[in-house]
Structure formats: structure tokens, C-alpha cells
Scaffold this motif. Structure first.
Motif, PDB file in Angstrom:
ATOM      1  N   PRO A 126      14.165  11.857  -0.822  1.00 29.60           N
ATOM      2  CA  PRO A 126      14.399  11.584   0.604  1.00 29.60           C
ATOM      3  C   PRO A 126      14.066  12.781   1.494  1.00 29.60           C
ATOM      4  O   PRO A 126      13.460  12.622   2.558  1.00 29.60           O
ATOM      5  CB  PRO A 126      15.895  11.247   0.651  1.00 29.60           C
ATOM      6  N   THR A 127      14.437  13.987   1.066  1.00 31.42           N
ATOM      7  CA  THR A 127      14.139  15.179   1.860  1.00 31.42           C
ATOM      8  C   THR A 127      12.641  15.442   1.913  1.00 31.42           C
ATOM      9  O   THR A 127      12.108  15.850   2.950  1.00 31.42           O
ATOM     10  CB  THR A 127      14.862  16.399   1.276  1.00 31.42           C
ATOM     11  N   ALA A 128      11.955  15.179   0.805  1.00 27.60           N
ATOM     12  CA  ALA A 128      10.505  15.404   0.778  1.00 27.60           C
ATOM     13  C   ALA A 128       9.789  14.556   1.811  1.00 27.60           C
ATOM     14  O   ALA A 128       8.781  14.969   2.381  1.00 27.60           O
ATOM     15  CB  ALA A 128       9.955  15.097  -0.618  1.00 27.60           C
ATOM     16  N   LEU A 129      10.337  13.366   2.098  1.00 27.35           N
ATOM     17  CA  LEU A 129       9.730  12.455   3.069  1.00 27.35           C
ATOM     18  C   LEU A 129      10.336  12.578   4.464  1.00 27.35           C
ATOM     19  O   LEU A 129      10.015  11.796   5.353  1.00 27.35           O
ATOM     20  CB  LEU A 129       9.877  11.011   2.585  1.00 27.35           C
ATOM     21  N   ASN A 130      11.248  13.554   4.639  1.00 34.42           N
ATOM     22  CA  ASN A 130      12.006  13.705   5.890  1.00 34.42           C
ATOM     23  C   ASN A 130      12.796  12.434   6.194  1.00 34.42           C
ATOM     24  O   ASN A 130      12.927  12.023   7.349  1.00 34.42           O
ATOM     25  CB  ASN A 130      11.105  14.050   7.072  1.00 34.42           C
TER      26      ASN A 130
ATOM     27  N   GLU B  54       0.829  -1.211   0.000  1.00 32.30           N
ATOM     28  CA  GLU B  54       0.000   0.000   0.000  1.00 32.30           C
ATOM     29  C   GLU B  54       0.859   1.254   0.000  1.00 32.30           C
ATOM     30  O   GLU B  54       0.602   2.215  -0.736  1.00 32.30           O
ATOM     31  CB  GLU B  54      -0.922  -0.032   1.224  1.00 32.30           C
ATOM     32  N   LEU B  55       1.919   1.267   0.815  1.00 31.16           N
ATOM     33  CA  LEU B  55       2.821   2.421   0.873  1.00 31.16           C
ATOM     34  C   LEU B  55       3.607   2.558  -0.428  1.00 31.16           C
ATOM     35  O   LEU B  55       3.863   3.684  -0.894  1.00 31.16           O
ATOM     36  CB  LEU B  55       3.770   2.284   2.060  1.00 31.16           C
ATOM     37  N   ARG B  56       3.995   1.441  -1.034  1.00 31.83           N
ATOM     38  CA  ARG B  56       4.709   1.491  -2.312  1.00 31.83           C
ATOM     39  C   ARG B  56       3.845   2.143  -3.385  1.00 31.83           C
ATOM     40  O   ARG B  56       4.318   3.004  -4.144  1.00 31.83           O
ATOM     41  CB  ARG B  56       5.117   0.090  -2.775  1.00 31.83           C
ATOM     42  N   GLU B  57       2.591   1.740  -3.452  1.00 27.86           N
ATOM     43  CA  GLU B  57       1.697   2.317  -4.456  1.00 27.86           C
ATOM     44  C   GLU B  57       1.526   3.818  -4.235  1.00 27.86           C
ATOM     45  O   GLU B  57       1.554   4.613  -5.190  1.00 27.86           O
ATOM     46  CB  GLU B  57       0.343   1.615  -4.405  1.00 27.86           C
ATOM     47  N   ARG B  58       1.372   4.193  -2.987  1.00 29.77           N
ATOM     48  CA  ARG B  58       1.210   5.603  -2.661  1.00 29.77           C
ATOM     49  C   ARG B  58       2.468   6.396  -3.007  1.00 29.77           C
ATOM     50  O   ARG B  58       2.411   7.504  -3.540  1.00 29.77           O
ATOM     51  CB  ARG B  58       0.878   5.740  -1.171  1.00 29.77           C
TER      52      ARG B  58
ATOM     53  N   TYR C 268      10.585  -1.006   5.143  1.00 32.46           N
ATOM     54  CA  TYR C 268      11.102   0.272   4.673  1.00 32.46           C
ATOM     55  C   TYR C 268      12.002   0.126   3.455  1.00 32.46           C
ATOM     56  O   TYR C 268      12.083   1.028   2.619  1.00 32.46           O
ATOM     57  CB  TYR C 268      11.873   0.975   5.796  1.00 32.46           C
ATOM     58  N   ALA C 269      12.676  -1.013   3.315  1.00 29.70           N
ATOM     59  CA  ALA C 269      13.666  -1.197   2.252  1.00 29.70           C
ATOM     60  C   ALA C 269      13.135  -0.859   0.855  1.00 29.70           C
ATOM     61  O   ALA C 269      13.752  -0.066   0.130  1.00 29.70           O
ATOM     62  CB  ALA C 269      14.212  -2.626   2.285  1.00 29.70           C
ATOM     63  N   PRO C 270      12.015  -1.412   0.404  1.00 30.16           N
ATOM     64  CA  PRO C 270      11.549  -1.088  -0.947  1.00 30.16           C
ATOM     65  C   PRO C 270      11.084   0.359  -1.095  1.00 30.16           C
ATOM     66  O   PRO C 270      11.079   0.893  -2.208  1.00 30.16           O
ATOM     67  CB  PRO C 270      10.384  -2.074  -1.164  1.00 30.16           C
ATOM     68  N   LEU C 271      10.708   0.989   0.012  1.00 35.89           N
ATOM     69  CA  LEU C 271      10.313   2.396  -0.042  1.00 35.89           C
ATOM     70  C   LEU C 271      11.535   3.279  -0.231  1.00 35.89           C
ATOM     71  O   LEU C 271      11.520   4.227  -1.023  1.00 35.89           O
ATOM     72  CB  LEU C 271       9.560   2.783   1.235  1.00 35.89           C
ATOM     73  N   ALA C 272      12.609   2.969   0.506  1.00 35.42           N
ATOM     74  CA  ALA C 272      13.848   3.720   0.341  1.00 35.42           C
ATOM     75  C   ALA C 272      14.394   3.561  -1.071  1.00 35.42           C
ATOM     76  O   ALA C 272      14.949   4.496  -1.648  1.00 35.42           O
ATOM     77  CB  ALA C 272      14.875   3.252   1.370  1.00 35.42           C
ATOM     78  N   GLU C 273      14.240   2.360  -1.628  1.00 37.71           N
ATOM     79  CA  GLU C 273      14.689   2.144  -3.004  1.00 37.71           C
ATOM     80  C   GLU C 273      13.994   3.103  -3.960  1.00 37.71           C
ATOM     81  O   GLU C 273      14.629   3.699  -4.842  1.00 37.71           O
ATOM     82  CB  GLU C 273      14.412   0.706  -3.429  1.00 37.71           C
ATOM     83  N   ILE C 274      12.706   3.286  -3.782  1.00 40.59           N
ATOM     84  CA  ILE C 274      11.959   4.189  -4.660  1.00 40.59           C
ATOM     85  C   ILE C 274      12.481   5.615  -4.549  1.00 40.59           C
ATOM     86  O   ILE C 274      12.647   6.313  -5.552  1.00 40.59           O
ATOM     87  CB  ILE C 274      10.454   4.121  -4.335  1.00 40.59           C
ATOM     88  N   THR C 275      12.762   6.069  -3.339  1.00 42.81           N
ATOM     89  CA  THR C 275      13.255   7.441  -3.163  1.00 42.81           C
ATOM     90  C   THR C 275      14.625   7.620  -3.803  1.00 42.81           C
ATOM     91  O   THR C 275      14.984   8.727  -4.201  1.00 42.81           O
ATOM     92  CB  THR C 275      13.328   7.835  -1.677  1.00 42.81           C
ATOM     93  N   GLY C 276      15.404   6.527  -3.916  1.00 44.63           N
ATOM     94  CA  GLY C 276      16.714   6.624  -4.532  1.00 44.63           C
ATOM     95  C   GLY C 276      16.668   6.960  -6.008  1.00 44.63           C
ATOM     96  O   GLY C 276      17.675   7.374  -6.590  1.00 44.63           O
TER      97      GLY C 276
ATOM     98  N   HIS D 281      21.589   3.710   2.807  1.00 46.15           N
ATOM     99  CA  HIS D 281      22.318   4.091   1.602  1.00 46.15           C
ATOM    100  C   HIS D 281      22.184   3.026   0.521  1.00 46.15           C
ATOM    101  O   HIS D 281      21.973   3.336  -0.654  1.00 46.15           O
ATOM    102  CB  HIS D 281      23.799   4.293   1.925  1.00 46.15           C
ATOM    103  N   CYS D 282      22.324   1.772   0.905  1.00 44.19           N
ATOM    104  CA  CYS D 282      22.267   0.694  -0.081  1.00 44.19           C
ATOM    105  C   CYS D 282      20.876   0.554  -0.687  1.00 44.19           C
ATOM    106  O   CYS D 282      20.732   0.248  -1.877  1.00 44.19           O
ATOM    107  CB  CYS D 282      22.713  -0.626   0.554  1.00 44.19           C
ATOM    108  N   MET D 283      19.846   0.768   0.125  1.00 42.90           N
ATOM    109  CA  MET D 283      18.487   0.745  -0.407  1.00 42.90           C
ATOM    110  C   MET D 283      18.317   1.806  -1.491  1.00 42.90           C
ATOM    111  O   MET D 283      17.788   1.539  -2.581  1.00 42.90           O
ATOM    112  CB  MET D 283      17.490   1.001   0.725  1.00 42.90           C
TER     113      MET D 283
END
Length: 435
Positions: free
Chosen positions: A124-128, A11-15, A109-117, A296-298
Motif C-alpha cells: 500500500p505504501t509503495a502505491l501511495n 489491465e491494472l490487475r495484470e500490471r 479499485y477493489a480488486p487492486l486493493a485486494e492485491i496490495t493486502g 480495509h476490507c478490500m
């Protein structure tokens, strides 16, 4: 380990994917134009504030703050030579993911951080969820006093201020933290800090309000890993000199507040600004850097995915020597190798996140070091191939590839160079066979 994302993660990934498509990618060019037009290159551009407001409305805020209560081991990883006692007197309050963020696990959190990368300058800053604030918030939540958390953590969580972590020094090999030379001297009810730091991320940002400074309170102590401590230094304290911005492969990283050289000239702060206990600085640094390495790796995997996308689009769009680039054999090799490497890295990062959640950061020590070694190396190569495919455009400001390459290459040094992780990992591997 179950490789499928759970319902909350999906759900968070889609959002988040929708947020990237509808808001972040369109804002990249706008942000560049706004930055060029404003007086200070370090100030937050208006579109970035708009992204932050939108992310908060969508519930995409402080996602990095994982729920530590679900972890087996509340301490971050340290190597086998660590002095850290599981019952140390370092004051640990524990982290509440639901209190401070979304209450996710590392695996969520891992797949979410990947998207921000995929857009490391803005997302990343937009999501704090941008370094160095993420690590500093985790540090304050875990080791800070109630007064320190109230004064500094809460405004950081709200995105009202920024922060910096002052550890690396130009005059010593900072890859060995025991070399740190900055002096933190007790004088009555105060600590007096003297020293020079550099590549202090975020320090150029006008909203950077506090430094977490690592230095030696007991330089002659018998145990070299009990000599260091950390203190909080408000930016406006007399004697703090933000001397200059340091470039990284020619970039100054305006979006994250730059990387500064900072000098502390007999800076005086109250003893209540000590984080944890005297002599606990080395352990706290390890606790802070562990989660940061996986973050960082994500994001690096997301950077690689962006490079692959750009590579494929360019290959289909351009013709050379009578046929599209997409029909050139070497291009096939680049794209295929990139896809294989990304899939391998993602599985290793997800395994590491799962281990951090199930057996604790110390139990994931080998995997944390493995991803820190493998991911930047592979991603640098993938981005470099994408640059090559774009020709002159690849090194220009018209595509994000040059900046992505510089960011990925820097991470072979940040949070410990490759060789330090190789040394520690090899020692652990050899120990299994040493009798």
C-alpha cells in the motif's frame, strides 16, 4: 451488477500482479534487514523508496483516489440519526479522480486493493495507497480550502510527506465520537488545542508533517453532533508532543509510521487551519471513515488469500503421523472453509463498492457496515488456522502470519468496533418493520 472486471481493471490487475511478483515480495526480507540496520526504526527503508519510484513509473500511484464525480451522493454514509443536511455550508469542492489519481471507481479499485493486502507492510505504501494518508487526502480534497489543499494535499499526493488523523482518545470511549474531550478554543485569530490522543497512526514517522485533529469547539452546544470541529496542526507547532509509540499485539508497525500517543499542550494555530466549518467535525469524520472501511476490507481479503496460499504450501510440504498434512481431514476443513469464506466476502465487498459508485455511500450504508463486521472476523479465523498449521513457525518472524493476524484482529476495533456497526445496522433493519 456485472461481476466481471472491465478492461481497465484487468489491465491494472495484470500490471500490479507483476509488480508484486517482481518487486514487492522479493523486497519483504530486504526491508526487514535494512530496518534492523538503520538508526531509526520509523524511517522509510531504502527499498521502500525504490518500490515507490517503480510504482510511479508503472502508473500504479494514487489508485485509491476514486472519481467522486461519477457518484450519485457526494456525502459519505451517516446513520439514520445524523444531523447532516445535504445542503450544509461545509465547503465541499468535490473530488476529481483524474486530477488526483487514476480516476477509478470503487468497483475498479477493489480488486487492486485486494492485491496490495497480500503484502500490507510494503505494497500500500509503495502505491501511495496506505492509511492514514489515503483518508486524509480524501478529506482535504473534499473539505479543505484551496490553500490547505495546496500546502498539504499536493505533497501528500506526491508522496513527499506523511500525515496523521488525531481522533481516538485514551480517557473516553472513542467508539462514541461525541465523547471526544480534546478542546479547540477560539482565541482571536487563532485556535488553541488542548488534549491527549492515542493510537494516532503514522505519527512516529519522521516525514509526518501534519495532524488533522478532532476536538470540541462548542462543548456545551445543544446538538452533541455539532460540538466537534477539525483543525490542521503542523507537527512542528510548539506544544505538540509525540509522547510514545503504542504497540499493537506487541508490534509497532514501523512500516506505516507506528501508532503514537500525542499530547497537545495549548497548541496555537491560525483560524484558517479549520477544515470546513465549526461544528462540522462529526460529519467530516463520517465522510472520512466510510471509504476507509471498504479499503480495509478490500486489503483484508488479500491478507486472507496470502494465508490460504501459505496454508496450502505448508500442508503439501509437511508430514505428520505418517502422511502429508494435506491428507489430514481437519486440514481439508480449514482450507475448504477458508475458500468459501473468501469467495463470499469478496462478492459482498464488490457489491458494496458497486453500490457506493451507483447510489452513493449513504445508499450503501448497510453493506458498508456488513463488510466491516464480517470481513475482519472471518479473516482472523482464516489466518489463525494458517498459524495453527504452521505450528511454532506460525507465531514466529519467519512467516508473515503473526503480523497478518495482529493486523486483521486490530481491524475489529479500528474505524469503529464490531458492536457499534452491529448496533447501527440492527436499528436500520428493525426500522423496516416498526410501522
Amino acid at each position: 451488477m456485472d461481476f466481471a472486471y472491465d478492461a481497465r481493471t484487468e489491465e491494472l490487475r495484470e500490471r500490479l500482479l507483476a509488480f508484486m511478483d517482481e518487486h514487492v515480495y522479493p523486497a519483504e526480507q530486504i526491508a526487514e534487514e535494512q530496518r534492523a540496520a538503520q538508526d531509526s526504526p520509523w524511517a522509510t527503508v531504502p527499498v521502500q523508496e525504490e518500490l515507490k519510484a517503480t510504482a510511479r513509473k508503472l502508473g500504479l500511484w494514487n489508485l485509491f483516489f476514486v472519481d467522486q464525480h461519477s457518484f450519485v451522493d457526494q456525502h459519505s454514509f451517516v446513520d439514520q440519526h445524523s444531523f447532516v443536511d445535504q445542503h450544509s455550508s461545509v465547503d465541499q469542492h468535490g473530488l476529481s479522480g483524474e486530477e488526483y489519481g487514476a480516476g477509478l471507481t470503487n468497483l475498479q479499485y477493489a480488486p487492486l486493493a485486494e492485491i496490495t493486502g497480500r503484502s500490507p507492510q510494503l505494497a500500500p505504501t509503495a502505491l501511495n495507497c496506505a492509511a492514514p494518508d489515503t483518508g486524509n487526502m480524501e478529506l482535504l480534497a473534499q473539505f479543505g480550502s484551496s490553500e490547505q489543499r495546496e500546502r498539504w494535499l499536493r505533497p501528500l499526493l506526491a508522496g513527499e510527506i506523511r500525515s496523521a488523523f488525531a481522533m481516538t482518545e485514551p480517557d473516553v470511549a472513542s467508539s462514541d465520537a461525541t465523547n471526544i474531550g480534546t478542546r479547540i478554543r477560539r482565541d482571536g485569530d487563532s485556535y488553541v488545542i488542548t488534549g491527549r490522543k492515542w493510537y494516532i497512526s503514522g505519527a512516529m514517522h519522521p516525514d509526518c508533517s501534519v495532524f488533522i485533529v478532532m476536538g470540541k469547539t462548542d462543548p456545551d452546544g445543544e446538538d452533541v453532533r455539532r460540538q466537534q470541529s477539525m483543525v490542521l496542526v503542523p507537527r512542528d507547532t510548539p506544544g505538540v508532543e509525540v509522547r510514545r509509540a503504542m504497540s499493537v499485539y506487541g508490534y509497532e508497525d514501523h512500516y506505516h509510521g507506528g501508532h503514537a500517543e500525542v499530547v497537545f499542550h495549548e497548541v496555537r494555530v491560525p483560524v484558517t487551519n479549520l477544515v470546513g466549518e465549526e461544528g462540522g467535525g462529526f460529519a467530516i469524520a463520517q465522510a472520512r471513515l466510510g471509504p476507509g472501511r471498504i479499503h480495509h476490507c478490500m486489503r483484508l481479503i488479500g491478507m486472507a488469500e496470502r494465508a490460504i496460499e501459505l496454508m496450502c504450501r505448508r500442508a503439501l510440504d509437511r508430514t505428520a503421523f505418517g502422511k502429508p498434512l494435506a491428507r489430514q481431514g481437519v486440514v481439508h476443513e480449514w482450507i475448504a472453509d477458508a475458500r468459501v469464506q473468501v469467495e463470499q466476502l469478496r462478492l459482498l465487498v464488490l457489491k458494496t463498492a458497486w453500490l457506493m459508485d451507483t447510489v452513493g455511500n449513504r445508499g450503501a450504508h448497510t453493506e458498508i457496515q456488513a463488510i466491516k463486521i464480517a470481513t475482519p472476523r472471518a479473516v482472523v479465523r482464516i489466518i489463525d488456522d494458517a498459524v495453527q498449521l504452521h505450528g511454532a513457525g506460525g507465531v514466529s518472524q519467519d512467516f508473515p502470519l503473526a503480523h497478518l493476524w495482529a493486523s486483521a484482529r486490530t481491524l475489529r476495533l479500528a474505524d469503529g468496533p464490531d458492536e457499534v456497526h452491529q448496533r447501527s445496522l440492527a436499528r436500520r433493519e428493525l426500522k423496516r418493520y416498526s410501522g
